[in-house]
Each structure stands twice: as C-alpha cells, then as structure tokens.
Design a protein around this motif. Structure first.
Motif, PDB file in Angstrom:
ATOM      1  N   LYS A   1       2.487   2.173  -7.524  1.00 39.75           N
ATOM      2  CA  LYS A   1       1.072   2.512  -7.689  1.00 39.75           C
ATOM      3  C   LYS A   1       0.893   3.614  -8.746  1.00 39.75           C
ATOM      4  CE  LYS A   1      -1.437   2.485  -3.831  1.00 39.75           C
ATOM      5  NZ  LYS A   1      -1.827   2.636  -2.409  1.00 39.75           N
TER       6      LYS A   1
ATOM      7  N   ILE B   1      -8.119  -5.532  -2.212  1.00 39.25           N
ATOM      8  CA  ILE B   1      -6.994  -5.943  -1.365  1.00 39.25           C
ATOM      9  C   ILE B   1      -6.894  -7.466  -1.404  1.00 39.25           C
ATOM     10  CG2 ILE B   1      -6.020  -5.897   0.980  1.00 39.25           C
ATOM     11  CD1 ILE B   1      -6.351  -3.092  -0.234  1.00 39.25           C
TER      12      ILE B   1
ATOM     13  N   GLU C   1       0.808  -1.225   0.000  1.00 42.98           N
ATOM     14  CA  GLU C   1       0.000   0.000   0.000  1.00 42.98           C
ATOM     15  C   GLU C   1       0.838   1.270   0.000  1.00 42.98           C
ATOM     16  OE1 GLU C   1      -2.418   0.461   3.526  1.00 42.98           O
ATOM     17  OE2 GLU C   1      -0.786  -0.206   4.825  1.00 42.98           O
TER      18      GLU C   1
ATOM     19  N   ASP D   1      -2.351  -4.059  -2.178  1.00 45.67           N
ATOM     20  CA  ASP D   1      -3.275  -3.471  -3.132  1.00 45.67           C
ATOM     21  C   ASP D   1      -3.197  -4.276  -4.424  1.00 45.67           C
ATOM     22  OD1 ASP D   1      -4.264  -1.421  -1.545  1.00 45.67           O
ATOM     23  OD2 ASP D   1      -2.693  -0.020  -2.130  1.00 45.67           O
TER      24      ASP D   1
END
Length: 172
Positions: free
Chosen positions: A138, A151, A132, A165
C-alpha cells in the motif's frame, strides 16, 4: 536495469521471490499468499500467456509481476468507492521483490516499467489490489501515484469472498 518478459528458465528464480514474499507477509501477520497461491502452475500460465515479467538489475532477477490487459472479473464490482476510469486497463498481480533488492527502488522501477508497457499497448490506466494489511504494498502504491478506489472481493474457492483494497493509476 531491464524489464523483460519471463521465460521458463526464470521459473525457479521467480518461485524463490514468491516464497520470500510469502514469508515476509506471514511474518507481518498478513494471510495473503498463505494458502499456496501463487504457485508454479499460475506462474507458468502467466509465462505461457506472455503476461509474466521480471526486472533484471546487475544480471539478477530483482522483481517480478504479471501484467494483463484481459480485464479482471473481480474488478467488475467495487464497494466503498469507484474506479477512476471505465476504459480498458492493465492489471498488476503477483508483485514480488527479491530480499536482496528491497530498499533499492526496484519495486518503483517495476511499476514504472509496467506503466511503460501499458503506454506501448495504448492503455491509459493500471489497476491493482492488495490485502488491507499489506502495508508495504500500500505504501508503494501511494508512493508511485496510485489512488485507493474502494474494495473488491476475490473469489474464495469455496470459502467466503476475501476483500482487497483496490487501486488505480491514470497513465498520462
């Protein structure tokens, strides 16, 4: 630029990229890859399974990843969302870019190459997960058209399961 299957001769270069990635994550305070994994044995297994790839630019290894079409057990349960597809999919793991090639578009080229490999195997989607707090990964996934799906949980080798994630991209 060429994306090709990894050979055992590439192992030292890949491990250097993994170590650079590990150091970058540690500097950002992300505990991903901090317990000695991925290690040489996991990369050798990827190579032996024909699932390890390197991106070469100007004769140097700029990036590496593992691409599998065998499914991912940890992806069977997803919380706070759902996958975009229920068909066969490709999985990306162990994405690392050389410090010398960061900011050159190599990560994007690596993911585009992974999509081409999926297409050539008649696979219509690509999945990946990350910590995360791994904001660079990301950001890369968002930039290259991946959708956040929820998740998933990594098996913890005797420790509590670790949330990650989960992302998927439909390949047209």
């Amino acid at each position: 630029m060429i994306l090709r299957k990894t050979t055992v001769k590439d192992l030292d270069a890949i491990m250097e990229l993994i170590e650079q990635g590990r150091a970058s994550l540690k500097k950002m305070g992300v505990d991903q890859w901090q317990q000695g994994y991925p290690n040489e044995a996991s990369i050798l297994e990827d190579i032996n399974n024909g699932e390890s790839y390197v991106l070469e630019r100007s004769g140097e290894i700029a990036a590496t990843t593992m691409i599998s079409f065998s499914g991912e057990k940890t992806y069977e349960l997803i919380d706070n969302g759902q996958w975009l597809t229920s068909n066969a999919y490709g999985v990306l793991h162990r994405v690392a870019v050389s410090n010398s090639f960061k900011g050159t578009g190599s990560a994007e080229l690596l993911l585009k190459g992974a999509e081409e490999i999926c297409r050539s195997n008649k696979i219509k989607s690509l999945r990946v997960d990350t910590h995360e707090n791994n904001l660079p990964m990301k950001k890369l996934l968002a930039k290259t058209g991946f959708d956040h799906c929820g998740i998933i949980y990594l098996a913890g080798n005797g420790t509590p399961k670790e949330p990650r994630d989960a992302f998927e991209k439909i390949i047209s």
